[in-house]
Write an enzyme that holds these catalytic residues in place. Structure first.
Site, PDB file in Angstrom:
ATOM      1  N   SER A 206     -19.428  99.549 -38.959  1.00  0.00           N
ATOM      2  CA  SER A 206     -20.043  98.373 -39.585  1.00  0.00           C
ATOM      3  C   SER A 206     -19.999  97.170 -38.647  1.00  0.00           C
ATOM      4  CB  SER A 206     -19.330  98.042 -40.899  1.00  0.00           C
ATOM      5  OG  SER A 206     -17.935  97.948 -40.708  1.00  0.00           O
TER       6      SER A 206
ATOM      7  N   ASN B 198      -8.681  98.177 -46.214  1.00  0.00           N
ATOM      8  CA  ASN B 198      -9.309  98.107 -47.548  1.00  0.00           C
ATOM      9  C   ASN B 198      -9.109  96.749 -48.210  1.00  0.00           C
ATOM     10  OD1 ASN B 198      -9.797 100.725 -46.940  1.00  0.00           O
ATOM     11  ND2 ASN B 198      -8.505 101.621 -48.531  1.00  0.00           N
TER      12      ASN B 198
ATOM     13  N   THR C 221     -49.166  75.378 -71.912  1.00  0.00           N
ATOM     14  CA  THR C 221     -48.590  76.649 -72.361  1.00  0.00           C
ATOM     15  C   THR C 221     -49.673  77.681 -72.101  1.00  0.00           C
ATOM     16  OG1 THR C 221     -49.424  76.430 -74.608  1.00  0.00           O
ATOM     17  CG2 THR C 221     -47.235  75.523 -74.208  1.00  0.00           C
ATOM     18  N   HIS C 222     -49.283  78.883 -71.740  1.00  0.00           N
ATOM     19  CA  HIS C 222     -50.233  79.948 -71.359  1.00  0.00           C
ATOM     20  C   HIS C 222     -51.148  79.487 -70.226  1.00  0.00           C
ATOM     21  CE1 HIS C 222     -49.157  81.775 -75.276  1.00  0.00           C
ATOM     22  NE2 HIS C 222     -49.239  80.521 -75.720  1.00  0.00           N
TER      23      HIS C 222
ATOM     24  N   LYS D  62     -60.040  75.747 -44.229  1.00  0.00           N
ATOM     25  CA  LYS D  62     -58.968  76.075 -45.176  1.00  0.00           C
ATOM     26  C   LYS D  62     -57.596  75.541 -44.805  1.00  0.00           C
ATOM     27  CE  LYS D  62     -58.583  79.388 -47.848  1.00  0.00           C
ATOM     28  NZ  LYS D  62     -58.116  80.684 -48.272  1.00  0.00           N
TER      29      LYS D  62
ATOM     30  N   ASN E  99     -53.855  76.667 -46.164  1.00  0.00           N
ATOM     31  CA  ASN E  99     -53.201  77.642 -47.047  1.00  0.00           C
ATOM     32  C   ASN E  99     -51.758  77.261 -47.345  1.00  0.00           C
ATOM     33  OD1 ASN E  99     -55.514  79.242 -46.999  1.00  0.00           O
ATOM     34  ND2 ASN E  99     -54.836  80.276 -45.129  1.00  0.00           N
TER      35      ASN E  99
ATOM     36  N   TYR F 178     -10.820 102.670 -53.134  1.00  0.00           N
ATOM     37  CA  TYR F 178     -11.781 102.388 -52.073  1.00  0.00           C
ATOM     38  C   TYR F 178     -12.636 103.608 -51.753  1.00  0.00           C
ATOM     39  CZ  TYR F 178     -13.904 101.173 -47.648  1.00  0.00           C
ATOM     40  OH  TYR F 178     -14.828 100.942 -46.665  1.00  0.00           O
TER      41      TYR F 178
ATOM     42  N   GLN G 290     -19.032  99.890 -47.862  1.00  0.00           N
ATOM     43  CA  GLN G 290     -19.404  99.265 -46.587  1.00  0.00           C
ATOM     44  C   GLN G 290     -20.866  98.790 -46.635  1.00  0.00           C
ATOM     45  OE1 GLN G 290     -17.766 100.682 -42.763  1.00  0.00           O
ATOM     46  NE2 GLN G 290     -19.860 101.254 -42.255  1.00  0.00           N
TER      47      GLN G 290
ATOM     48  N   LYS H 146     -22.368  94.580 -47.423  1.00  0.00           N
ATOM     49  CA  LYS H 146     -22.452  93.327 -46.670  1.00  0.00           C
ATOM     50  C   LYS H 146     -23.849  92.885 -46.246  1.00  0.00           C
ATOM     51  CE  LYS H 146     -18.589  94.925 -44.571  1.00  0.00           C
ATOM     52  NZ  LYS H 146     -18.070  95.524 -45.805  1.00  0.00           N
TER      53      LYS H 146
HETATM   54  N1  ARG Z   1     -15.462  98.971 -42.470  1.00  0.00           N
HETATM   55  C1  ARG Z   1     -15.053  99.107 -43.816  1.00  0.00           C
HETATM   56  C2  ARG Z   1     -15.972  98.363 -44.771  1.00  0.00           C
HETATM   57  O1  ARG Z   1     -16.782  97.606 -44.333  1.00  0.00           O
HETATM   58  C3  ARG Z   1     -13.662  98.617 -44.073  1.00  0.00           C
HETATM   59  C4  ARG Z   1     -12.612  99.540 -43.659  1.00  0.00           C
HETATM   60  C5  ARG Z   1     -12.041 100.441 -44.621  1.00  0.00           C
HETATM   61  N2  ARG Z   1     -12.412 101.739 -44.214  1.00  0.00           N
HETATM   62  C6  ARG Z   1     -11.692 102.817 -44.457  1.00  0.00           C
HETATM   63  N3  ARG Z   1     -12.179 103.921 -43.992  1.00  0.00           N
HETATM   64  N4  ARG Z   1     -10.591 102.799 -45.102  1.00  0.00           N
HETATM   65  O2  ARG Z   1     -15.894  98.507 -45.976  1.00  0.00           O
END
Ligand code: ARG
Length: 462
Positions: free
Chosen positions: A22, A109, A154-155, A282, A284, A316, A321, A324
């Site tokens: 990640s 985690n 309205t509408h 135009k 826009n 977990y 992952q 994000k």
């Molecule tokens: N890279 C992981 C995440 O973004 C966090 C690490 C936990 N990974 C694990 N294999 N215990 O969630």
């Protein structure tokens, strides 16, 4: 042959590393990660789990890592799966053995949850500030137009006369609710997961209250297992952003309509409109169209994470992952959208004349006429309704709006109005009609000004 097999093997490993990692996106969390580790090391030292000297070394080393990242000198590579491992390994490289102690009594985690919560909390605060700025813009604009008449709809059909300030205050109210949503999510999620460790807590004598305090959280989270698997805070910011984008999209839609030839109520600054590559005449409304369009991806990010989370067993799982990128995307989308919308609203030109002309289409004061007959002549509403229909038909036959009829015309329009009092004319007047809606929350200039005052006080105190 042997060589090509080797390449294939390497490639597969590389693909797998990339798939698993990640770091390409969670490097965004480097500040939070370093902040979390410094707080953790301070707590470890206070609890005599590491020595004060070791803590000082760790802190100094982490600050160096921070500097390296900010200067662009840090080498992010797939060798380290995520930001947590990347920072820790560089720390060990810089300070040696003391660095190997920083991961005592924690796991990635709880670390990822801590970093991500810190990020979401920081963004909730900064987005809230941007929303407040936008509300200020709406209130300022409203304050200049508490008697600027426009057709309330309205509408999407002309309904009753309102003032433009009242319309702007409708948006101020929407965005105030957004502001409050970010605020309440902040309070609800202001708990530190750090020290939950992998899922079950730790045998080390840690003080989670201390780390919570050092990181600005109100307290540690209650249950270690819930802490490492929880992503509600991320879902909340995604929902809050989605709702706010929905509001942005609604005002954008109105701006698009209002800036069209058919409406002509506003003119957007040339900066926020683009020309057509083929039609030279135009202009826009690309910017509000994009604001409206970007709402889609933000909804997508919310649905994605809801779907990721829906079947996860405790605690977990690597699935999380996936939490994000959507949040980062939604955050940057709302940040730019709020700042651009604010400028669009600030710089647009309001065409009062066109708004007033539009009020004379659609007999906006027809309800006022019926209400007059009920109130002043004690005529049952349904009868008044049919008399009003006659007046509307008459006005149409002479190409006038009922707000433009004089007393002779009104008396001519219906048998029931032959002897009607002259004061009826003032009830058909557009401005009087707007001001007659003086109930709390209504459109009258007086109520609009009161609402503006309430907002100004709120803005001062929040
Ligand atoms: N890279 C992981 C995440 O973004 C966090 C690490 C936990 N990974 C694990 N294999 N215990 O969630």
């Amino acid at each position: 042959m042997k060589q090509s097999k080797q390449i294939l093997k390497n490639t597969n490993a590389e693909i797998l590393d990339e798939f698993n990692a990640s770091i390409m996106f969670d490097k965004e969390l480097y500040r939070q990660d370093i902040k979390g580790s410094i707080a953790h090391s301070k707590m470890l030292a206070l609890q005599n789990i590491i020595s004060n000297d070791e803590q000082l070394e760790i802190e100094k080393g982490l600050l160096q890592v921070l500097e390296e990242i900010e200067k662009g000198e840090f080498k992010f590579s797939l060798e380290f799966e995520d930001i947590h491992m990347a920072v820790e390994s560089r720390l060990i490289e810089i300070i040696g053995d003391a660095g190997k102690r920083v991961h005592t009594a924690r796991s990635r985690n709880d670390q990822v949850c801590t970093d991500f919560t810190l990020y979401v909390q920081e963004k909730s605060v900064s987005i809230k500030k941007q929303i407040k700025t936008l509300i200020e813009t709406f209130v300022e604009l409203a304050n200049k137009h508490t008697d600027t008449l426009m057709p309330g709809m309205t509408h999407l059909q002309h309904a009753q006369p309102i003032n433009f300030g009242f319309h702007m205050m409708a948006y101020a109210n929407m965005f105030k609710r957004d502001f409050e949503r970010f605020e309440s999510s902040y309070e609800r999620n202001n708990y530190s997961p750090l020290g939950s460790a992998a899922l079950a807590g730790t045998p080390h004598n840690i003080d989670r209250f201390k780390t919570a305090e050092l990181l600005g959280f109100s307290a540690p989270t209650q249950n270690a297992m819930d802490s490492v698997s929880n992503r509600d805070f991320a879902l909340e910011i995604l929902f809050n952003i989605s709702t706010c984008m929905m509001h942005i999209s609604r005002i954008s839609e109105e701006l698009i309509l209002w800036s069209s030839y058919e409406f002509g109520f506003v003119k957007m600054s040339d900066m926020y409109a683009t020309t057509s590559s083929i039609m030279p005449q135009k202009k826009n409304p690309d910017v509000p169209e994009l604001l409206r369009g970007k709402t889609g991806r933000v909804y997508g990010n919310l649905i994605s994470l809801l779907t990721v989370m829906k079947s996860l067993p405790l605690a977990y799982n690597k699935d999380t992952q996936e939490d994000k990128e959507g949040v980062f995307d939604s955050v940057s989308t709302i940040e730019i959208s709020l700042s651009i919308l604010n400028e669009v609203i600030k710089t647009m030109i309001i065409n009062k004349e066109r708004m007033f002309e539009a009020c004379k289409i659609g007999h906006l004061t027809a309800t006022d006429l019926a209400d007059y007959l009920v109130l002043k002549q004690n005529i049952p509403f349904r009868t008044a309704y049919y008399i009003t229909k006659e007046v509307v038909a008459f006005a149409n036959s002479i190409n006038k709006d009922i707000s433009e009829l004089n007393i002779d015309e009104i008396r001519k329009s219906s048998k029931d109005l032959e002897n009607v009092n002259e004061d009826i004319v003032s009830y058909l007047n557009l401005e009087n009609s707007m001001n007659s809606r003086n109930s709390f929350g209504g459109t009258s200039t007086k109520q609009t000004k009161l609402a503006i005052e309430t907002f100004q006080n709120w803005l001062k105190n929040s």
